[in-house]
Scaffold this active site. Structure first.
Site, PDB file in Angstrom:
ATOM      1  CB  CYS A   1      -7.519  -1.970  11.652  1.00 47.67           C
ATOM      2  SG  CYS A   1      -7.659  -3.416  12.723  1.00 47.67           S
ATOM      3  N   GLY A   2      -9.133  -4.063   9.298  1.00 47.36           N
ATOM      4  CA  GLY A   2     -10.408  -4.681   8.901  1.00 47.36           C
ATOM      5  C   GLY A   2     -11.166  -5.280  10.073  1.00 47.36           C
TER       6      GLY A   2
ATOM      7  CG  HIS B   1      -1.695  -6.392   3.451  1.00 48.87           C
ATOM      8  ND1 HIS B   1      -1.813  -7.121   4.611  1.00 48.87           N
ATOM      9  CD2 HIS B   1      -2.483  -5.304   3.600  1.00 48.87           C
ATOM     10  CE1 HIS B   1      -2.660  -6.499   5.418  1.00 48.87           C
ATOM     11  NE2 HIS B   1      -3.070  -5.393   4.841  1.00 48.87           N
TER      12      HIS B   1
ATOM     13  CD  GLU C   1      -2.261  -7.355  12.273  1.00 47.02           C
ATOM     14  OE1 GLU C   1      -2.193  -6.137  12.536  1.00 47.02           O
ATOM     15  OE2 GLU C   1      -3.284  -8.041  12.500  1.00 47.02           O
TER      16      GLU C   1
ATOM     17  CB  CYS D   1      -4.467  -9.820   9.700  1.00 47.79           C
ATOM     18  SG  CYS D   1      -3.998  -8.237   8.932  1.00 47.79           S
TER      19      CYS D   1
ATOM     20  CB  THR E   1      -6.197  -5.075   5.925  1.00 50.95           C
ATOM     21  OG1 THR E   1      -5.239  -5.233   6.988  1.00 50.95           O
ATOM     22  CG2 THR E   1      -7.145  -3.928   6.235  1.00 50.95           C
ATOM     23  N   GLY E   2      -5.362  -8.227   5.995  1.00 50.95           N
ATOM     24  CA  GLY E   2      -4.494  -9.292   5.491  1.00 50.95           C
ATOM     25  C   GLY E   2      -5.287 -10.365   4.772  1.00 50.95           C
TER      26      GLY E   2
HETATM   27  N1  LIG Z   1      -0.969  -3.973  11.414  1.00 51.25           N
HETATM   28  C1  LIG Z   1      -1.761  -3.268  10.387  1.00 51.25           C
HETATM   29  C2  LIG Z   1      -2.964  -2.548  11.021  1.00 51.25           C
HETATM   30  C3  LIG Z   1      -3.999  -3.524  11.573  1.00 51.25           C
HETATM   31  C4  LIG Z   1      -4.485  -4.481  10.526  1.00 51.25           C
HETATM   32  C5  LIG Z   1      -5.228  -5.726  11.025  1.00 51.25           C
HETATM   33  N2  LIG Z   1      -5.326  -5.867  12.464  1.00 51.25           N
HETATM   34  C6  LIG Z   1      -6.582  -5.856  10.342  1.00 51.25           C
HETATM   35  O1  LIG Z   1      -7.513  -6.446  10.932  1.00 51.25           O
HETATM   36  O2  LIG Z   1      -6.673  -5.413   9.177  1.00 51.25           O
HETATM   37  C7  LIG Z   1      -0.844  -2.240   9.690  1.00 51.25           C
HETATM   38  O3  LIG Z   1       0.160  -1.839  10.288  1.00 51.25           O
HETATM   39  O4  LIG Z   1      -1.153  -1.869   8.545  1.00 51.25           O
END
Ligand SMILES: N[C@H](CCC[C@H](N)C(=O)O)C(=O)O
Length: 291
Positions: free
Chosen positions: A77-78, A174, A224, A233, A235-236
């Site tokens: 989670c980034g 992703h 997500e 997000c 990582t997004g």
């Molecule tokens: N929902 C993501 C985890 C949190 C990622 C997101 N909140 C971020 O900031 O990278 C997953 O299931 O891989």
């Protein structure tokens, strides 16, 4: 822990992606899916997109565990990584402003640039379908620049659509849909929900809707995995940026504009080079949860 019937927590957010942060360095918390879901519930609990847990590590300064609002533990989670770094520094758990953090996705390195502003080395992106994971067998594919896109049949209740998508992992999966205009609420909710649980993503997937404003600025909305659409997000943003960079549409440093704020993503474009993400990390309040 305040006592056996209450649980101390800190509420934080990174560009509007919000978190309940727990200190479990003593290793006494039983982090059941039921507890996670209660903490994350916006009516019966504190309310959060994810629950972040600080633990001790044998191989790094800290271990960082991430649980989605649906109770599932995930790899990365980034936005949470930036809040994690701010939290351990503010709580005096470290004197360092650059730390190594163990996650299920490997070691990441957050650095406090200044108060509430953190840069994180998120490690390398992964594009091989099997490592996302994504089942690409039997799908038509095409090259756009250096990026392979796959034509994904999608039955989202409207008519059967065929989408060209890019896939990438930042330790978590992703899928990136490139749009000609900013995504609408209807598209994000309909297509986000359909793709999040699409059978070709065995571990489900985070769904990014990318609109390129120019080579140094993009708009992104993310539905997500395990949460639904979030205001940001991390990582997004990393995944969408590296996909856009591989497609030749984005420069090696880009501002990713999300509803909750802007993250800056840097990537050299070399397959094994690390992705750098910079953005805010904010503490909102401290509290005691009644178990
Ligand atoms: N929902 C993501 C985890 C949190 C990622 C997101 N909140 C971020 O900031 O990278 C997953 O299931 O891989």
């Amino acid at each position: 822990m305040a006592n056996s019937n209450t649980l101390k927590f800190t509420k934080m957010h990174g560009a509007g992606n919000d978190f309940v942060v727990l200190d479990n360095c003593a290793g006494q918390l039983e982090l059941t899916p039921a507890l996670i879901k209660r903490l994350a519930d916006r009516h019966f609990g504190v309310g959060a997109d994810q629950v972040l847990v600080v633990e001790s590590s044998q191989v790094a300064d800290f271990k960082y565990r991430i649980f989605n609002a649906d109770g599932q533990e995930v790899q990365q989670c980034g936005n949470g990584a930036r809040c994690f770094a701010q939290y351990v520094f503010d709580k005096g758990l470290t004197q360092k402003n650059q730390i190594k953090v163990e996650t299920l996705a490997g070691i990441i390195q957050p650095e406090l640039i200044k108060h509430n502003w953190v840069k994180v080395n998120m490690g390398p992106a992964e594009f091989e379908p099997a490592k996302v994971p994504f089942v690409s067998e039997g799908l038509a594919s095409r090259k756009v620049g250096a990026m392979t896109q796959y034509k994904l049949p999608v039955d989202s209740g409207a008519d059967l659509e065929e989408l060209w998508v890019g896939v990438a992992s930042m330790g978590n999966p992703h899928v990136v849909v490139l749009l000609e205009q900013p995504a609408t609420d209807e598209l994000v909710q309909r297509l986000g929900a359909t793709l999040e649980s699409h059978p070709r993503f065995p571990e489900r997937v985070n769904v990014g809707f990318l609109y390129v404003v120019d080579r140094s600025r993009v708009h992104l909305r993310v539905y997500e995995r395990g949460v639904g659409e979030t205001l940001a997000c991390g990582t997004g943003a990393c995944a969408a940026a590296v996909v856009g960079m591989k497609m030749g549409l984005i420069a090696d440093c880009v501002d990713v504009v999300k509803a909750g704020g802007t993250l800056t993503i840097e990537w050299s474009g070399q397959e094994d080079s690390h992705v750098l993400m910079t953005g805010p990390a904010q503490t909102v309040f401290e509290g005691e949860f009644h178990l």
